[in-house]
Design an enzyme around this catalytic site. Structure first.
Site, PDB file in Angstrom:
ATOM      1  N   LYS A 166       0.836  -1.209   0.000  1.00 42.64           N
ATOM      2  CA  LYS A 166       0.000   0.000   0.000  1.00 42.64           C
ATOM      3  C   LYS A 166       0.866   1.253   0.000  1.00 42.64           C
ATOM      4  O   LYS A 166       0.506   2.258  -0.609  1.00 42.64           O
ATOM      5  CB  LYS A 166      -0.986  -0.005   1.175  1.00 42.64           C
ATOM      6  CG  LYS A 166      -2.090  -1.037   0.969  1.00 42.64           C
ATOM      7  CD  LYS A 166      -3.280  -0.865   1.882  1.00 42.64           C
ATOM      8  CE  LYS A 166      -4.388  -1.840   1.491  1.00 42.64           C
ATOM      9  NZ  LYS A 166      -5.463  -1.948   2.470  1.00 42.64           N
ATOM     10  N   LYS A 224      -4.204  -8.892  -6.837  1.00 38.18           N
ATOM     11  CA  LYS A 224      -5.482  -9.252  -6.226  1.00 38.18           C
ATOM     12  C   LYS A 224      -6.618  -8.358  -6.737  1.00 38.18           C
ATOM     13  O   LYS A 224      -6.415  -7.162  -6.934  1.00 38.18           O
ATOM     14  CB  LYS A 224      -5.342  -9.067  -4.709  1.00 38.18           C
ATOM     15  CG  LYS A 224      -6.446  -9.680  -3.893  1.00 38.18           C
ATOM     16  CD  LYS A 224      -6.332  -9.301  -2.420  1.00 38.18           C
ATOM     17  CE  LYS A 224      -6.767  -7.870  -2.208  1.00 38.18           C
ATOM     18  NZ  LYS A 224      -7.208  -7.563  -0.840  1.00 38.18           N
ATOM     19  N   LYS A 241     -11.581  -3.889  -4.358  1.00 34.22           N
ATOM     20  CA  LYS A 241     -12.758  -3.021  -4.513  1.00 34.22           C
ATOM     21  C   LYS A 241     -12.375  -1.570  -4.772  1.00 34.22           C
ATOM     22  O   LYS A 241     -13.161  -0.796  -5.278  1.00 34.22           O
ATOM     23  CB  LYS A 241     -13.696  -3.125  -3.311  1.00 34.22           C
ATOM     24  CG  LYS A 241     -13.072  -2.802  -1.959  1.00 34.22           C
ATOM     25  CD  LYS A 241     -14.144  -2.755  -0.881  1.00 34.22           C
ATOM     26  CE  LYS A 241     -13.834  -3.571   0.352  1.00 34.22           C
ATOM     27  NZ  LYS A 241     -12.612  -3.247   1.071  1.00 34.22           N
TER      28      LYS A 241
HETATM   29  P1  ATP Z   1      -9.750  -4.119  -1.107  1.00 30.62           P
HETATM   30  O1  ATP Z   1     -10.748  -4.995  -1.783  1.00 30.62           O
HETATM   31  O2  ATP Z   1     -10.177  -2.683  -1.054  1.00 30.62           O
HETATM   32  O3  ATP Z   1      -8.353  -4.327  -1.608  1.00 30.62           O
HETATM   33  P2  ATP Z   1      -8.939  -5.576   1.191  1.00 30.62           P
HETATM   34  O4  ATP Z   1      -8.935  -6.904   0.562  1.00 30.62           O
HETATM   35  O5  ATP Z   1      -7.636  -4.966   1.541  1.00 30.62           O
HETATM   36  O6  ATP Z   1      -9.769  -4.513   0.400  1.00 30.62           O
HETATM   37  P3  ATP Z   1     -11.180  -6.055   2.857  1.00 30.62           P
HETATM   38  O7  ATP Z   1     -12.119  -5.531   1.856  1.00 30.62           O
HETATM   39  O8  ATP Z   1     -11.361  -5.604   4.243  1.00 30.62           O
HETATM   40  O9  ATP Z   1      -9.726  -5.649   2.511  1.00 30.62           O
HETATM   41  O10 ATP Z   1     -11.143  -7.646   2.780  1.00 30.62           O
HETATM   42  C1  ATP Z   1     -11.903  -8.416   3.635  1.00 30.62           C
HETATM   43  C2  ATP Z   1     -11.812  -9.893   3.387  1.00 30.62           C
HETATM   44  O11 ATP Z   1     -12.054 -10.239   2.041  1.00 30.62           O
HETATM   45  C3  ATP Z   1     -10.435 -10.469   3.748  1.00 30.62           C
HETATM   46  O12 ATP Z   1     -10.654 -11.717   4.347  1.00 30.62           O
HETATM   47  C4  ATP Z   1      -9.800 -10.615   2.400  1.00 30.62           C
HETATM   48  O13 ATP Z   1      -8.824 -11.609   2.404  1.00 30.62           O
HETATM   49  C5  ATP Z   1     -10.982 -11.008   1.534  1.00 30.62           C
HETATM   50  N1  ATP Z   1     -10.737 -10.616   0.145  1.00 30.62           N
HETATM   51  C6  ATP Z   1     -10.694  -9.366  -0.346  1.00 30.62           C
HETATM   52  N2  ATP Z   1     -10.398  -9.374  -1.660  1.00 30.62           N
HETATM   53  C7  ATP Z   1     -10.250 -10.684  -2.009  1.00 30.62           C
HETATM   54  C8  ATP Z   1      -9.927 -11.352  -3.226  1.00 30.62           C
HETATM   55  N3  ATP Z   1      -9.672 -10.684  -4.339  1.00 30.62           N
HETATM   56  N4  ATP Z   1      -9.877 -12.703  -3.226  1.00 30.62           N
HETATM   57  C9  ATP Z   1     -10.134 -13.399  -2.102  1.00 30.62           C
HETATM   58  N5  ATP Z   1     -10.425 -12.822  -0.907  1.00 30.62           N
HETATM   59  C10 ATP Z   1     -10.491 -11.490  -0.853  1.00 30.62           C
END
Ligand code: ATP
Ligand code: LTN
Length: 331
Positions: free
Chosen positions: A114, A196, A199
């Site tokens: 990040k 990855k 969102k």
């Molecule tokens: P962002 O989607 O903004 O990058 P993030 O993944 O850092 O956000 P959260 O949205 O809080 O954080 O993620 C919450 C949960 O969803 C965690 O358990 C994370 O591992 C899971 N998760 C998020 N994105 C993925 C993905 N692309 N594939 C699998 N699991 C995911």
């Protein structure tokens, strides 16, 4: 006191949830809530480590609550709450930050990623993010934490901090285990399949949001980045196809092996169409449920209020123990 083991997990309301949240977290939460005493948290304190428009943060918090319900979280049996409404999270994080080495925090991959992505916003909150996450878990004495595999390292830190505290004072925290799904633990970006799916990706075509309509899902998958080959298989340079195999697998329940065998000699055209149709059919009922819940703001607020109250009781009990052990005067 319930005999059941406990789980806690959380998602940041920093955007609309994606299919990665469904496969990496929410599907497991749904299954596990029947067996475990469950706490599911909207991690709004975590979300402000990235710059947020206040109106967006408020709206995404309600979206996230509605999405929890649409994905089958049952507020009668599970506690669904908002992190900022439970002050013990921030309070314990202060205590635990004095038990965390600077190097230990700087080593976290997510912090490094990040910081690299947004060099103009490397704030202290970003560095202490995993300490707060550890406290989320430890306050509830959770036995297991269902997360996607990008969170594995944060779970390791959580275990280390808990063990360190327990050893320094006396048994205080349960040492939690990560619980990571076998398939779908990491859904990759449709445009950059080595990263990855996120969102907060500025490129909307890279992400399948759980609110996307069927046509949008189909278009995004058909236009996803793959490779110049023609074989539906996994391997070096085939991350795009591997991601589509995972998406087809989570949407249909077929194993990757079955999918690879089924598409032998087929080429990418038919494969992509089939993945697109299957994912659209998988998401459609969730999207419709989401819309229904999102329209009822009073219902969402009432569920969160009840959850906040239940969460506060459990969290305050652990925090009080910690305050006593570290030597804060009791009176
Ligand atoms: P962002 O989607 O903004 O990058 P993030 O993944 O850092 O956000 P959260 O949205 O809080 O954080 O993620 C919450 C949960 O969803 C965690 O358990 C994370 O591992 C899971 N998760 C998020 N994105 C993925 C993905 N692309 N594939 C699998 N699991 C995911
Ligand atoms: N850091 C997590 C979100 C999160 C979380 C938690 C997950 C915050 N607190 C406690 C599990 C348990 C992420 O996925 N980015």
């Amino acid at each position: 006191m319930s005999e059941k083991k406990r789980i806690l997990s959380g998602i940041q309301p920093s955007g609309v949830l994606t299919i990665g949240h469904l496969t990496g977290a929410l599907t497991n939460w749904n299954k596990m809530q029947k067996e475990f005493e469950s706490f599911f948290m909207i991690a709004d304190l975590h979300a402000i480590t990235q710059k947020q428009e206040p109106a967006n943060l408020r709206s995404w918090t309600l979206d996230t609550a509605a999405m929890f319900l649409a994905c089958g979280i049952d507020p009668e049996t599970s506690v669904m709450f908002t992190q900022s409404h439970v002050p013990a999270h921030a309070q314990l994080a202060w205590v635990m930050s004095s038990f965390t080495g600077m190097g230990e925090a700087e080593r976290m991959t997510q912090f490094k990623d990040k910081s690299k992505k947004k060099p103009d916003n490397v704030n202290v909150g970003l560095l202490s993010y995993p300490i707060l996450m550890a406290c989320d878990i430890l306050l509830y004495q959770a036995d297991a934490v269902p997360v996607g595999d990008d969170q594995k390292q944060h779970l390791e830190l959580t275990r280390n901090l808990a063990q360190r505290f327990n050893h320094h004072y006396s048994d205080t925290f349960v040492i939690p285990d990560p619980y990571i799904p076998e398939v779908g633990a990491r859904i990759m970006s449709l445009q950059e399949p080595t990263a990855k799916m996120s969102k907060s990706d500025p490129n909307q075509n890279a992400v399948i949001f759980l609110t996307d309509d069927n046509d949008t899902i189909i278009r995004k998958i058909k236009r996803s980045v793959t490779d110049s080959g023609s074989e539906v298989n996994v391997g070096e340079g085939k991350e795009g196809i591997e991601n589509l195999i995972t998406l087809l697998s989570v949407s249909t329940g077929k194993s990757a092996k079955e999918i690879i065998a089924e598409y032998e000699g087929e080429g990418y055209g038919k494969f992509k169409s089939d993945v697109a149709e299957a994912v659209a059919a998988y998401i459609a009922p969730i999207r419709e449920e989401f819309k229904r819940y999102r329209e009822d703001k009073d219902l969402l607020i009432n569920i969160l209020k009840k959850g906040d109250e239940q969460a506060n009781k459990v969290a305050f009990k652990t925090l009080s123990k910690v305050y006593k052990k570290v030597g804060f005067l009791q009176y």
